[in-house]
Structures are given as structure tokens and as C-alpha cells.
Scaffold this active site. Structure first.
Site, PDB file in Angstrom:
ATOM      1  N   TYR A  80      47.900  42.345  35.318  1.00  0.00           N
ATOM      2  CA  TYR A  80      47.414  41.051  35.792  1.00  0.00           C
ATOM      3  C   TYR A  80      47.755  40.841  37.264  1.00  0.00           C
ATOM      4  O   TYR A  80      46.883  40.523  38.084  1.00  0.00           O
ATOM      5  CB  TYR A  80      48.007  39.923  34.953  1.00  0.00           C
ATOM      6  CG  TYR A  80      47.588  38.539  35.411  1.00  0.00           C
ATOM      7  CD1 TYR A  80      46.341  38.025  35.072  1.00  0.00           C
ATOM      8  CD2 TYR A  80      48.438  37.757  36.190  1.00  0.00           C
ATOM      9  CE1 TYR A  80      45.946  36.764  35.504  1.00  0.00           C
ATOM     10  CE2 TYR A  80      48.060  36.493  36.617  1.00  0.00           C
ATOM     11  CZ  TYR A  80      46.813  36.002  36.272  1.00  0.00           C
ATOM     12  OH  TYR A  80      46.430  34.757  36.708  1.00  0.00           O
ATOM     13  N   SER A  94      45.645  34.286  41.921  1.00  0.00           N
ATOM     14  CA  SER A  94      46.913  33.821  41.361  1.00  0.00           C
ATOM     15  C   SER A  94      48.041  34.077  42.343  1.00  0.00           C
ATOM     16  O   SER A  94      48.028  35.059  43.091  1.00  0.00           O
ATOM     17  CB  SER A  94      47.210  34.556  40.054  1.00  0.00           C
ATOM     18  OG  SER A  94      48.526  34.277  39.598  1.00  0.00           O
TER      19      SER A  94
END
Length: 262
Positions: free
Chosen positions: A166, A152
Site C-alpha cells: 500500500y 496517502s
């Protein structure tokens, strides 16, 4: 050096975790429509079965599924063993399954770190380790087996949302992928990461429902990602054209991480 030779994945065997929904589903479709055999895996057997039915209707390749709950450590080995029984080799592993947890800094719990890091980082290593013999069985000098880790841009930049575990897990995944590239390259296996920007997915749905216009304004290309973008990148990395790419982190984000904020 024609396009079919450079980018073909025909008859390759692909394992995509979380391949029934979101980005994983987009990638699954790209491989099936180009003649690969795709195994999708998640804990949602109903979603996997439905996805396979829809994917097989597209023709060219085929889709099957193996149910596995990767939050459970024992399911990692079960998944590897079942794939080994069915195929005996694996050309491409795509580690796509992931988890997120958003909560304010002052109340962010320890449970979030355990849940997110286990799935996003620890299980990626454990599954890769478990299927390495299958990857080695499919590898040749000219056509190595591939690991593609779905990272990501939040592992490359500081995200605006409070998703501490995350973003840390994805940054860790990016570096783990480089470490694997070094260790597994001599064994005929490449390891690369796609650091995805915003795509239509279950994880992004709530954010896109509220802020899609704002997000697109912050992307130089003026839109969020499409299935062609992520599937095409995976096809390139998995075909002959991507055979010498190893240890790369590719920002697939329309230029988000290079957008000036001044």
C-alpha cells in the site's frame, strides 16, 4: 474574482472511482451539492445505486453511476466507453478507488503486491489513459480539465503498520501524478495528488476503532479529517482557483507528516 467564480464547479462532469463509500462518497457529496454532475463507479452496484439516491436528494447537481470492477482490466475500457456514450466529455477525473493489505513482513505474500499495485497504480494509469480523449474534449485554455489522484501520507512517510504494498503504491501514485502533469499539461489537463491522512472510511475503520485517540494525539490539529476537508480541497483543485496547480502533492493530514517525534 469573487468566490462563486473562483470555486464554481456548476455543470461540470466528474468521474469518481470508489465514489459510493468513504472518502469517495465525501468528495461526491461536495460536487453534487455544488451543482456538478457526478458519475460514481465501483464494483458494488447496490452501494452505487443507494449513494446516488441519497446524493440526488441533496439537490443542486446530480449523481449517476456506472458499475465497473477495476480489478478487471477489461472494465477500464468499458467504463470509459460508457461515460463517453453518456456525456462525450469529462471535466474532472478523481482516481479514488484503492486497496490495502496488512500482514507481517515475514509472511507478506506476492499476491498482496499484485492486488494492491494493480488497483492503486496500474489501473489509475490505464483509466486516465482511457478517458484522456474525454478530458481533452472538456478542456479550455482558461479552464483545463483536471485529474485528482487520491494518495496517502503513507506514501510520504514510513507507516507504523505493515502495509508494504500500500505505502509503495501510494508513493508510486504520487510520482505517477507528477509524470502525468508533465505529459498532459500541454494537452490541457492538470494532474495533482491529495495525500490523505486519516479519515472515516471502510479501509480505516478497524484501525480507528482501536487507535483513534492515539492517532488524533499524533496530529497537530488534534482530529481526523472531515468530509468538508477533502471535498473542499477537491473543489478548489477543480475550480478556477486551482486551474494553474499542476504536479502538486498536497498533504491533507492536519500536519501529521510534519509532526516532530522527538
Amino acid at each position: 474574482m469573487d468566490i462563486p467564480t473562483l470555486f464554481s464547479v456548476k455543470d461540470k462532469i466528474i468521474l469518481i472511482t470508489g465514489g459510493a463509500k468513504g472518502i469517495g462518497r465525501m468528495i461526491s457529496q461536495g460536487f453534487v451539492q455544488n451543482g456538478a454532475t457526478v458519475y460514481i463507479s465501483s464494483r458494488d452496484a447496490k452501494a452505487c445505486a443507494q449513494a446516488c439516491t441519497e446524493l440526488n436528494a441533496l439537490g443542486q447537481g446530480r449523481a449517476e453511476y456506472i458499475t465497473a470492477d477495476l480489478y478487471k482490466e477489461e472494465d477500464v475500457q468499458k467504463l470509459a466507453e460508457e461515460l463517453g456514450k453518456r456525456e462525450g466529455k469529462l471535466h474532472v477525473l478523481i482516481n479514488n478507488s484503492g486497496s490495502n493489505w496488512g500482514e507481517s513482513y515475514d509472511t507478506y505474500p506476492a499476491a498482496a503486491w499484485d492486488r494492491v499495485l494493480n488497483l492503486n497504480l496500474k489501473r489509475v494509469f490505464q483509466l486516465t489513459q482511457a478517458v484522456t480523449p474525454l478530458l481533452e474534449s472538456a478542456s479550455t485554455k482558461a479552464d483545463p480539465s483536471r485529474i485528482i489522484n487520491i494518495g496517502s501520507i503513507d506514501g510520504l512517510r514510513v507507516p507504523s503498520l505493515s502495509t508494504f504494498a500500500y505505502s509503495a503504491s501510494k508513493a508510486g501514485l504520487h510520482h505517477l501524478s507528477r509524470v502525468l502533469a508533465s505529459h498532459l499539461g500541454p494537452r490541457g489537463i492538470t494532474s495533482n495528488t491529495i495525500a490523505c491522512g486519516p479519515f472515516e472510511s471502510k479501509m480505516m475503520k478497524a484501525t480507528l476503532d482501536l487507535y483513534k485517540d492515539v492517532i488524533e494525539e499524533g496530529i497537530p490539529m488534534g482530529r481526523i479529517g472531515s468530509k468538508e476537508d477533502v471535498a473542499g480541497t477537491c473543489l478548489w483543485l477543480s475550480g478556477r482557483a486551482g486551474a494553474w496547480v499542476n504536479g502538486a502533492t498536497i498533504a491533507l493530514d492536519g500536519g501529521t507528516v510534519v509532526q516532530s517525534k522527538l
